[in-house]
Design a protein around this motif. Structure first.
Motif, PDB file in Angstrom:
ATOM      1  N   PHE A 122      50.194  51.166  29.244  1.00  0.00           N
ATOM      2  CA  PHE A 122      50.296  49.833  28.729  1.00  0.00           C
ATOM      3  C   PHE A 122      49.883  48.768  29.700  1.00  0.00           C
ATOM      4  CE2 PHE A 122      52.902  51.312  25.230  1.00  0.00           C
ATOM      5  CZ  PHE A 122      53.712  52.459  25.780  1.00  0.00           C
ATOM      6  N   LEU A 123      49.512  47.740  29.088  1.00  0.00           N
ATOM      7  CA  LEU A 123      49.191  46.500  29.941  1.00  0.00           C
ATOM      8  C   LEU A 123      49.945  45.224  29.364  1.00  0.00           C
ATOM      9  CD1 LEU A 123      47.490  45.459  32.383  1.00  0.00           C
ATOM     10  CD2 LEU A 123      45.748  44.638  30.732  1.00  0.00           C
ATOM     11  N   GLN A 124      50.968  44.923  29.969  1.00  0.00           N
ATOM     12  CA  GLN A 124      51.374  43.807  29.249  1.00  0.00           C
ATOM     13  C   GLN A 124      51.130  42.459  29.946  1.00  0.00           C
ATOM     14  OE1 GLN A 124      54.271  43.403  27.210  1.00  0.00           O
ATOM     15  NE2 GLN A 124      53.790  41.055  27.458  1.00  0.00           N
ATOM     16  N   MET A 125      50.473  41.435  29.377  1.00  0.00           N
ATOM     17  CA  MET A 125      49.677  40.517  29.990  1.00  0.00           C
ATOM     18  C   MET A 125      50.608  39.100  29.327  1.00  0.00           C
ATOM     19  SD  MET A 125      45.914  41.470  28.817  1.00  0.00           S
ATOM     20  CE  MET A 125      46.096  41.271  26.963  1.00  0.00           C
ATOM     21  N   ASN A 126      50.993  38.414  30.329  1.00  0.00           N
ATOM     22  CA  ASN A 126      51.910  37.142  30.297  1.00  0.00           C
ATOM     23  C   ASN A 126      51.102  36.093  30.769  1.00  0.00           C
ATOM     24  OD1 ASN A 126      53.989  38.648  29.058  1.00  0.00           O
ATOM     25  ND2 ASN A 126      54.994  38.981  30.986  1.00  0.00           N
ATOM     26  N   GLY A 127      51.627  34.860  30.354  1.00  0.00           N
ATOM     27  CA  GLY A 127      50.767  33.744  30.910  1.00  0.00           C
ATOM     28  C   GLY A 127      49.185  33.710  30.663  1.00  0.00           C
ATOM     29  N   LEU A 128      48.838  33.947  29.493  1.00  0.00           N
ATOM     30  CA  LEU A 128      47.294  34.285  29.364  1.00  0.00           C
ATOM     31  C   LEU A 128      46.592  32.990  29.479  1.00  0.00           C
ATOM     32  CD1 LEU A 128      47.542  36.927  26.548  1.00  0.00           C
ATOM     33  CD2 LEU A 128      46.187  37.143  28.588  1.00  0.00           C
ATOM     34  N   LYS A 129      45.466  32.925  29.982  1.00  0.00           N
ATOM     35  CA  LYS A 129      44.470  31.632  30.119  1.00  0.00           C
ATOM     36  C   LYS A 129      43.411  32.089  29.204  1.00  0.00           C
ATOM     37  CE  LYS A 129      46.306  31.604  34.849  1.00  0.00           C
ATOM     38  NZ  LYS A 129      45.809  31.513  36.243  1.00  0.00           N
ATOM     39  N   PRO A 130      42.670  30.857  28.843  1.00  0.00           N
ATOM     40  CA  PRO A 130      41.195  31.247  28.301  1.00  0.00           C
ATOM     41  C   PRO A 130      40.379  32.074  29.123  1.00  0.00           C
ATOM     42  CG  PRO A 130      42.016  28.713  28.107  1.00  0.00           C
ATOM     43  CD  PRO A 130      42.942  29.811  29.101  1.00  0.00           C
ATOM     44  N   GLU A 131      40.339  32.163  30.284  1.00  0.00           N
ATOM     45  CA  GLU A 131      39.361  33.062  31.191  1.00  0.00           C
ATOM     46  C   GLU A 131      39.815  34.647  31.071  1.00  0.00           C
ATOM     47  OE1 GLU A 131      40.943  30.098  32.198  1.00  0.00           O
ATOM     48  OE2 GLU A 131      41.538  30.485  34.311  1.00  0.00           O
ATOM     49  N   ASP A 132      40.742  34.698  30.473  1.00  0.00           N
ATOM     50  CA  ASP A 132      41.324  36.349  30.263  1.00  0.00           C
ATOM     51  C   ASP A 132      40.580  36.923  29.095  1.00  0.00           C
ATOM     52  OD1 ASP A 132      44.540  35.449  31.243  1.00  0.00           O
ATOM     53  OD2 ASP A 132      43.150  36.375  32.453  1.00  0.00           O
ATOM     54  N   THR A 133      39.935  35.921  28.105  1.00  0.00           N
ATOM     55  CA  THR A 133      39.224  36.609  26.973  1.00  0.00           C
ATOM     56  C   THR A 133      38.062  37.532  27.655  1.00  0.00           C
ATOM     57  OG1 THR A 133      39.614  34.288  25.872  1.00  0.00           O
ATOM     58  CG2 THR A 133      37.658  35.723  25.169  1.00  0.00           C
ATOM     59  N   ALA A 134      38.236  38.680  26.853  1.00  0.00           N
ATOM     60  CA  ALA A 134      37.273  39.649  27.237  1.00  0.00           C
ATOM     61  C   ALA A 134      37.708  40.705  26.442  1.00  0.00           C
ATOM     62  CB  ALA A 134      37.529  40.136  28.695  1.00  0.00           C
ATOM     63  N   VAL A 135      36.687  42.024  26.432  1.00  0.00           N
ATOM     64  CA  VAL A 135      37.213  43.220  25.771  1.00  0.00           C
ATOM     65  C   VAL A 135      37.876  43.954  26.778  1.00  0.00           C
ATOM     66  CG1 VAL A 135      36.243  45.457  24.855  1.00  0.00           C
ATOM     67  CG2 VAL A 135      35.111  43.090  24.260  1.00  0.00           C
ATOM     68  N   TYR A 136      38.922  44.608  26.612  1.00  0.00           N
ATOM     69  CA  TYR A 136      39.729  45.264  27.528  1.00  0.00           C
ATOM     70  C   TYR A 136      39.548  46.713  27.193  1.00  0.00           C
ATOM     71  CZ  TYR A 136      41.636  40.930  29.451  1.00  0.00           C
ATOM     72  OH  TYR A 136      41.962  39.909  29.965  1.00  0.00           O
ATOM     73  N   TYR A 137      39.380  47.377  28.417  1.00  0.00           N
ATOM     74  CA  TYR A 137      39.199  48.870  28.348  1.00  0.00           C
ATOM     75  C   TYR A 137      40.072  49.678  29.163  1.00  0.00           C
ATOM     76  CZ  TYR A 137      34.425  47.711  26.657  1.00  0.00           C
ATOM     77  OH  TYR A 137      33.387  46.961  25.950  1.00  0.00           O
ATOM     78  N   CYS A 138      40.521  50.914  28.584  1.00  0.00           N
ATOM     79  CA  CYS A 138      41.470  51.725  29.615  1.00  0.00           C
ATOM     80  C   CYS A 138      40.302  52.531  30.025  1.00  0.00           C
ATOM     81  CB  CYS A 138      42.606  52.410  28.954  1.00  0.00           C
ATOM     82  SG  CYS A 138      42.503  53.184  27.600  1.00  0.00           S
ATOM     83  N   TYR A 139      40.703  53.275  31.362  1.00  0.00           N
ATOM     84  CA  TYR A 139      39.907  54.305  32.057  1.00  0.00           C
ATOM     85  C   TYR A 139      40.850  55.412  32.796  1.00  0.00           C
ATOM     86  CZ  TYR A 139      36.367  55.967  35.303  1.00  0.00           C
ATOM     87  OH  TYR A 139      35.476  56.714  36.236  1.00  0.00           O
ATOM     88  N   ALA A 140      40.534  56.642  32.486  1.00  0.00           N
ATOM     89  CA  ALA A 140      41.016  57.875  32.998  1.00  0.00           C
ATOM     90  C   ALA A 140      40.257  58.248  33.953  1.00  0.00           C
ATOM     91  CB  ALA A 140      41.401  58.945  32.140  1.00  0.00           C
ATOM     92  N   ILE A 141      40.788  57.959  35.317  1.00  0.00           N
ATOM     93  CA  ILE A 141      39.794  57.828  36.599  1.00  0.00           C
ATOM     94  C   ILE A 141      39.675  59.528  36.768  1.00  0.00           C
ATOM     95  CG2 ILE A 141      40.206  57.498  38.907  1.00  0.00           C
ATOM     96  CD1 ILE A 141      41.819  55.141  38.689  1.00  0.00           C
ATOM     97  N   LYS A 142      40.546  60.415  36.867  1.00  0.00           N
ATOM     98  CA  LYS A 142      40.021  61.824  37.256  1.00  0.00           C
ATOM     99  C   LYS A 142      39.063  62.174  36.044  1.00  0.00           C
ATOM    100  CE  LYS A 142      42.278  66.270  38.349  1.00  0.00           C
ATOM    101  NZ  LYS A 142      41.548  66.146  39.712  1.00  0.00           N
ATOM    102  N   SER A 143      39.299  62.006  34.673  1.00  0.00           N
ATOM    103  CA  SER A 143      38.734  62.523  33.881  1.00  0.00           C
ATOM    104  C   SER A 143      37.231  61.822  33.751  1.00  0.00           C
ATOM    105  CB  SER A 143      39.161  62.297  32.515  1.00  0.00           C
ATOM    106  OG  SER A 143      40.213  63.335  32.675  1.00  0.00           O
ATOM    107  N   GLY A 144      36.875  60.550  33.997  1.00  0.00           N
ATOM    108  CA  GLY A 144      35.892  59.627  33.966  1.00  0.00           C
ATOM    109  C   GLY A 144      35.801  59.241  32.487  1.00  0.00           C
ATOM    110  N   THR A 145      36.706  59.114  31.763  1.00  0.00           N
ATOM    111  CA  THR A 145      36.886  58.622  30.354  1.00  0.00           C
ATOM    112  C   THR A 145      37.062  57.451  30.039  1.00  0.00           C
ATOM    113  OG1 THR A 145      37.408  61.078  29.987  1.00  0.00           O
ATOM    114  CG2 THR A 145      37.486  59.346  28.034  1.00  0.00           C
TER     115      THR A 145
END
Length: 113
Positions: free
Chosen positions: A79-102
């Motif tokens: 999970f990613l809980q995002m509080n106090g969001l700002k306009p500069e947080d606008t983006a596409v957010y991706y999760c990444y499995a580091i060991k698997s490289g996925t």
């Protein structure tokens, strides 16, 4: 192999909150450190946060104190809980499995001023 599906993105006003989820399939989720990245239009993908297999977390300076990442290994979800969001947080957010490289497919977060 791990497959990842993000959800929870959307449109929110500045100062608001969103909670992103990244659901994983595959048997190796619990041993994977996981990370969150984001990519704004016209910018390079940047690292946002990471969580180890045992829950140790790290954050980019730009989000530290506002964002919190956590994981539930039994549910194979991070999970990613995002509080106090700002306009500069606008983006596409991706999760990444580091060991698997996925990578997941990404979820759009838009913060209006």
């Amino acid at each position: 192999q791990v497959q990842l599906v993000e959800s929870g993105g959307g449109l929110v006003q500045a100062g608001g909150s969103l909670r992103l989820s990244c659901a994983a399939s595959g048997s190796t989720f619990s041993i994977n450190a996981m990370a969150w990245y984001r990519q704004a239009p016209g910018k390079q993908r940047e690292w946002v946060a990471a969580i180890s297999s045992v829950g140790i977390t790290n954050y980019a300076p730009s989000v530290k104190g506002r964002f919190t990442t956590s994981r539930d290994n039994a549910k194979k979800t991070v999970f990613l809980q995002m509080n106090g969001l700002k306009p500069e947080d606008t983006a596409v957010y991706y999760c990444y499995a580091i060991k698997s490289g996925t990578w997941g497919q990404g979820t759009q977060v838009t913060v209006s001023s």
